[in-house]
Design an enzyme around this catalytic site. Structure first.
Site, PDB file in Angstrom:
ATOM      1  CG  MET A  17      -2.087  -1.000   1.044  1.00 37.00           C
ATOM      2  SD  MET A  17      -3.228  -1.034   2.426  1.00 37.00           S
ATOM      3  CE  MET A  17      -4.071   0.539   2.210  1.00 37.00           C
ATOM      4  CG  PHE A  18       0.287   4.101   1.704  1.00 33.81           C
ATOM      5  CD1 PHE A  18      -0.822   4.915   1.548  1.00 33.81           C
ATOM      6  CD2 PHE A  18       0.307   3.192   2.744  1.00 33.81           C
ATOM      7  CE1 PHE A  18      -1.892   4.834   2.423  1.00 33.81           C
ATOM      8  CE2 PHE A  18      -0.759   3.105   3.633  1.00 33.81           C
ATOM      9  CZ  PHE A  18      -1.864   3.928   3.480  1.00 33.81           C
ATOM     10  CD  GLU A  91      -7.890  -1.741  -4.577  1.00 32.95           C
ATOM     11  OE1 GLU A  91      -7.041  -2.532  -4.086  1.00 32.95           O
ATOM     12  OE2 GLU A  91      -8.153  -0.636  -4.084  1.00 32.95           O
ATOM     13  CB  ALA A  92      -5.126  -7.551  -9.498  1.00 34.51           C
TER      14      ALA A  92
END
Ligand SMILES: [Zn+2]
Length: 194
Positions: A17-18, A91-92
């Site tokens: 994330m990020f 968002e796989a």
């Protein structure tokens, strides 16, 4: 990024994330659109952080996306397509393993597929189906964030619940829970095991 044959291909943008995965996906979709290519984008129905039909990155960029069933995305994706050469999937990691064969079929149909998703769970373990998608992809980029603790390149997602590291036995996907996430390096990433 250019085709070395007339066939389609699969690109994966992975990381924690990020790390800017969605930003990079949106950048590639925008470049294709500027070149006059038709683009279609899809996202799984469990992620509604930015509205049900928008792919949003943390920097505020947006793209309209069709929300599809993460368990069986094939029928809705193929039904929605109408000659688009470029297919974006965000968002796989929230899709089932079925995403891999869908992406392969899209590439075999001559399309450029760009999928973005987490490669590791909050535990630092492979987050299927992204690792299997990486295995069949022509191009893979693993992007890094910056560790919030030490400033080193961050590859892992730290899950915090009420400010405390999540327990190793917590479920991989928590929807709607009171939690927060940080980007951390291998050394600073921690799990509660007591
Ligand atoms: Zn660190």
């Amino acid at each position: 990024m250019h085709a070395i044959t007339n066939s389609g291909w699969v690109e994966v943008i992975s990381g924690c994330m990020f790390s800017g995965k969605t930003e990079e996906l949106l950048r590639r979709l925008r470049r294709a659109e500027i070149a006059g290519q038709e683009v279609a984008a899809f996202k799984p129905s469990i992620d509604d952080r930015y509205g049900t039909e928008t792919i949003g990155s943390h920097d505020g960029a947006k793209w309209e996306a069709l929300v599809v069933d993460p368990e069986n995305p094939g029928p809705e994706i193929f039904e929605a397509l109408n000659g688009e050469q470029v297919v974006g999937i965000d968002e796989a990691n929230f899709f089932s393993e079925n995403l891999v064969s869908v992406c392969e079929q899209l590439a075999e149909d001559g399309r450029r597929v760009i999928a973005s998703g987490l490669d590791m769970t909050f535990r630092g373990e492979p987050f299927e189906p992204v690792p299997n998608l990486i295995a069949v992809a022509e191009y893979v980029d693993k992007v890094q964030a910056i560790c919030i603790k030490c400033g080193e390149p961050a590859t892992r997602t730290q899950r915090l619940i009420d400010g405390v590291p999540a327990h190793v036995d917590d479920p991989t996907i928590l929807v709607g829970a009171e939690e927060s996430y940080e980007a951390r390096c291998r050394n600073c990433h921690t799990l509660r095991t007591d």
